[in-house]
Design a protein around this motif. Sequence first.
Motif, PDB file in Angstrom:
ATOM      1  N   LYS A 302       0.847  -1.191   0.000  1.00 30.60           N
ATOM      2  CA  LYS A 302       0.000   0.000   0.000  1.00 30.60           C
ATOM      3  C   LYS A 302       0.888   1.248   0.000  1.00 30.60           C
ATOM      4  N   VAL A 303       1.645   1.407  -1.073  1.00 27.45           N
ATOM      5  CA  VAL A 303       2.535   2.555  -1.194  1.00 27.45           C
ATOM      6  C   VAL A 303       1.886   3.586  -2.091  1.00 27.45           C
ATOM      7  N   GLY A 304       2.253   4.844  -1.892  1.00 26.41           N
ATOM      8  CA  GLY A 304       1.654   5.923  -2.650  1.00 26.41           C
ATOM      9  C   GLY A 304       2.160   5.998  -4.070  1.00 26.41           C
ATOM     10  N   LEU A 305       1.760   7.048  -4.768  1.00 23.40           N
ATOM     11  CA  LEU A 305       2.153   7.203  -6.155  1.00 23.40           C
ATOM     12  C   LEU A 305       3.570   7.737  -6.291  1.00 23.40           C
ATOM     13  N   ASP A 306       4.101   8.356  -5.235  1.00 23.14           N
ATOM     14  CA  ASP A 306       5.463   8.870  -5.297  1.00 23.14           C
ATOM     15  C   ASP A 306       6.461   7.720  -5.373  1.00 23.14           C
ATOM     16  N   MET A 307       7.657   8.037  -5.846  1.00 15.73           N
ATOM     17  CA  MET A 307       8.716   7.032  -5.913  1.00 15.73           C
ATOM     18  C   MET A 307       9.029   6.562  -4.496  1.00 15.73           C
ATOM     19  N   PRO A 308       8.841   5.267  -4.178  1.00 17.92           N
ATOM     20  CA  PRO A 308       9.053   4.804  -2.798  1.00 17.92           C
ATOM     21  C   PRO A 308      10.528   4.860  -2.413  1.00 17.92           C
ATOM     22  N   SER A 309      10.773   5.137  -1.150  1.00 19.98           N
ATOM     23  CA  SER A 309      12.150   5.308  -0.680  1.00 19.98           C
ATOM     24  C   SER A 309      12.916   3.997  -0.646  1.00 19.98           C
ATOM     25  N   PHE A 310      12.198   2.844  -0.593  1.00 21.17           N
ATOM     26  CA  PHE A 310      12.914   1.586  -0.420  1.00 21.17           C
ATOM     27  C   PHE A 310      13.708   1.165  -1.666  1.00 21.17           C
ATOM     28  N   ILE A 311      13.513   1.833  -2.795  1.00 22.22           N
ATOM     29  CA  ILE A 311      14.278   1.462  -3.991  1.00 22.22           C
ATOM     30  C   ILE A 311      15.466   2.406  -4.221  1.00 22.22           C
ATOM     31  N   PRO A 313      18.499   2.722  -2.878  1.00 26.84           N
ATOM     32  CA  PRO A 313      19.894   2.253  -2.972  1.00 26.84           C
ATOM     33  C   PRO A 313      20.254   1.609  -4.309  1.00 26.84           C
ATOM     34  N   TYR A 314      19.294   1.387  -5.190  1.00 30.72           N
ATOM     35  CA  TYR A 314      19.543   0.548  -6.360  1.00 30.72           C
ATOM     36  C   TYR A 314      19.660   1.375  -7.639  1.00 30.72           C
ATOM     37  N   ASP A 315      20.496   0.886  -8.544  1.00 29.51           N
ATOM     38  CA  ASP A 315      20.545   1.446  -9.891  1.00 29.51           C
ATOM     39  C   ASP A 315      19.454   0.836 -10.760  1.00 29.51           C
ATOM     40  N   SER A 316      19.134  -0.441 -10.507  1.00 27.40           N
ATOM     41  CA  SER A 316      18.058  -1.104 -11.239  1.00 27.40           C
ATOM     42  C   SER A 316      17.589  -2.310 -10.446  1.00 27.40           C
ATOM     43  N   ILE A 317      16.354  -2.737 -10.715  1.00 27.38           N
ATOM     44  CA  ILE A 317      15.777  -3.943 -10.128  1.00 27.38           C
ATOM     45  C   ILE A 317      15.197  -4.757 -11.279  1.00 27.38           C
ATOM     46  N   VAL A 318      15.600  -6.019 -11.381  1.00 28.29           N
ATOM     47  CA  VAL A 318      15.283  -6.835 -12.551  1.00 28.29           C
ATOM     48  C   VAL A 318      14.511  -8.076 -12.123  1.00 28.29           C
ATOM     49  N   TYR A 331      12.638  -1.595 -12.257  1.00 24.39           N
ATOM     50  CA  TYR A 331      13.023  -0.239 -11.844  1.00 24.39           C
ATOM     51  C   TYR A 331      14.364   0.088 -12.470  1.00 24.39           C
ATOM     52  N   SER A 332      14.556   1.335 -12.869  1.00 22.49           N
ATOM     53  CA  SER A 332      15.852   1.743 -13.406  1.00 22.49           C
ATOM     54  C   SER A 332      16.065   3.229 -13.190  1.00 22.49           C
ATOM     55  N   GLU A 340      19.229  13.090 -14.854  1.00 25.00           N
ATOM     56  CA  GLU A 340      18.915  11.759 -14.326  1.00 25.00           C
ATOM     57  C   GLU A 340      17.425  11.605 -14.082  1.00 25.00           C
ATOM     58  N   GLY A 341      16.911  10.409 -14.389  1.00 22.18           N
ATOM     59  CA  GLY A 341      15.508  10.114 -14.140  1.00 22.18           C
ATOM     60  C   GLY A 341      15.345   8.735 -13.551  1.00 22.18           C
ATOM     61  N   LYS A 342      14.106   8.394 -13.229  1.00 24.86           N
ATOM     62  CA  LYS A 342      13.813   7.087 -12.628  1.00 24.86           C
ATOM     63  C   LYS A 342      12.514   6.556 -13.223  1.00 24.86           C
ATOM     64  N   LYS A 343      12.456   5.242 -13.367  1.00 27.21           N
ATOM     65  CA  LYS A 343      11.237   4.597 -13.870  1.00 27.21           C
ATOM     66  C   LYS A 343      10.976   3.358 -13.044  1.00 27.21           C
ATOM     67  N   LEU A 344       9.778   3.247 -12.501  1.00 24.46           N
ATOM     68  CA  LEU A 344       9.408   2.117 -11.643  1.00 24.46           C
ATOM     69  C   LEU A 344       8.091   1.533 -12.126  1.00 24.46           C
ATOM     70  N   THR A 345       8.058   0.205 -12.315  1.00 27.36           N
ATOM     71  CA  THR A 345       6.825  -0.521 -12.603  1.00 27.36           C
ATOM     72  C   THR A 345       6.410  -1.255 -11.341  1.00 27.36           C
TER      73      THR A 345
END
Length: 515
Positions: A302-311, A313-318, A331-332, A340-345
């Motif tokens: 139940k996380v909000g629409l903002d980029m969650p803080s738990f990701i 430390p990572y450059d990407s999550i596969v 995530y990348s 710099e940008g970020k993209k999370l599915t």
Amino acid sequence: MKATSLINLICILMLTASLTSCDKEEDDFIKEPTATSTIITGRICTPEGTPFADIPVSVDYEWRNITGSLLKHKAKGTTDKDGIYRIFFEISEDTGAGGYYYFRVDMSNISPDKYIMPFPDRKLDFFVSNSNKEGKTLKLNITVPRKKLTEITVVNDGFNITDGEYAVANTFSYGDNWQSLYYEGAEDNSSVTTYEPITIDKTGNCRITAPLAVGVKNSLQIVYRNNEPLTGYSPVSDIKEINITDTYSDEVRIDINNLSQSYRFKIKPTSRPMTLMGEDYTIAAPLDLVSFRITDGYANDKVGLDMPSFIEPYDSIVWSAKVLPDTYKVYSKYTDSDGEGKKLTRQFSTYFYHEGQITNYLKGYKNNKVIHTDSTTIIVYNRDFMCFDWTKGNVSLTGGSSCVYNRLDRMYEYAVTHTSQKDNTRWISISVIPNDNSHPVSAEKAKAGLQYLLSQNGIEKGSLNLSTANEVFTCLPSGANPVEFYENASTRILLVHMPATEYADDTYSLHVESK
């Protein structure tokens, strides 16, 4: 009475109380158990079954307040040649006094050079709840593993090392049924943890020799605590599980990554797969669309629409799966012309094309290294044609007329309709629908799509005189012209042509019945 006299009297009473307070110690043994006695029994041995004889065990009742203390020795005994002990005592007579019961095991005569002793005084103390223990037999076993000195290399993966204490924590089984002493429904955490202090170079590695337990699983983890008093340890690495044998000679490597629970992620399957035949099943089958969600380390989705803080430390999550060759970057971080940008599915899905146990992974990368991994295993069950099991009932749990959709390929989309039942024969109708729902599908395209669907499900043509289709199919729609017959072990399938009417164009559909 004067105030000074009253004060003097209070002082005398307080002095008298302090002089009369005392600490008492007494025996309170019983010769034989009764119907209300509490019995504690079990075995003390190695994981391989070698018993420890003559190990003292006891039960004490302790009570204390400002006026003094009371220690009652309620039971005592030793293990026999097979490592078995049995002691008994009465618990009800003390329950109202506010004290506590303790079951104690004295392991002083077990060699700490050969066996692992997680407690400096070599004594195990268990709190015993007095709730609902009268007339009960409590079983508690203790397994004392032999120890083997093992080389452990701690690798600093480039994260900042802060001031404080670091250690290698090792958690391993030390018995079973320990929860029997506590309360009903308590978790059986029959394990202990040892801590080996380490000094980690801020730019390099650390290597130590630590005792590990032989014959049981060792769960190793790097932990940290700051210099504040009474501060507990927090994990800063993933858990490394290893089984040690007498001949084990490999070096153990643990990567430190400073990932607290708040900076970990989990892969979580959604509660139900999206099935072609509707939401009848809580388990997936081949061609069901199985969805997963990325959550925080507490499995909170139940996380909000903002980029969650738990990701962060990572450059990407596969994402990857054991049986599939492709992967997906959930995530990348990226660099474009604007910086710099970020993209999370947050939620992602896939099809699995065969049944079996399938492990799915999420791997978090930092500087081209995996610093955290989580996995989940699902079981894909094979069902009948288009993943439907006739024995489970209707296509839709709601019954009656219903229609569900699912894209099985990039060319066609299908509607599956369960209309009614006749003579206990379950049947469905399958037709091709437009991808954008804007206009009807031509008859030629509908026929091609249904033939493609049959081939994708491994259904082959059967032998049937189409003129007798009405005799074979119980629920064949009125006016349907049979075109092709298919079948497998439990299902009859008829490709039918529905001629045009003043209300609809001509089209093709599949009429499917259980045998």
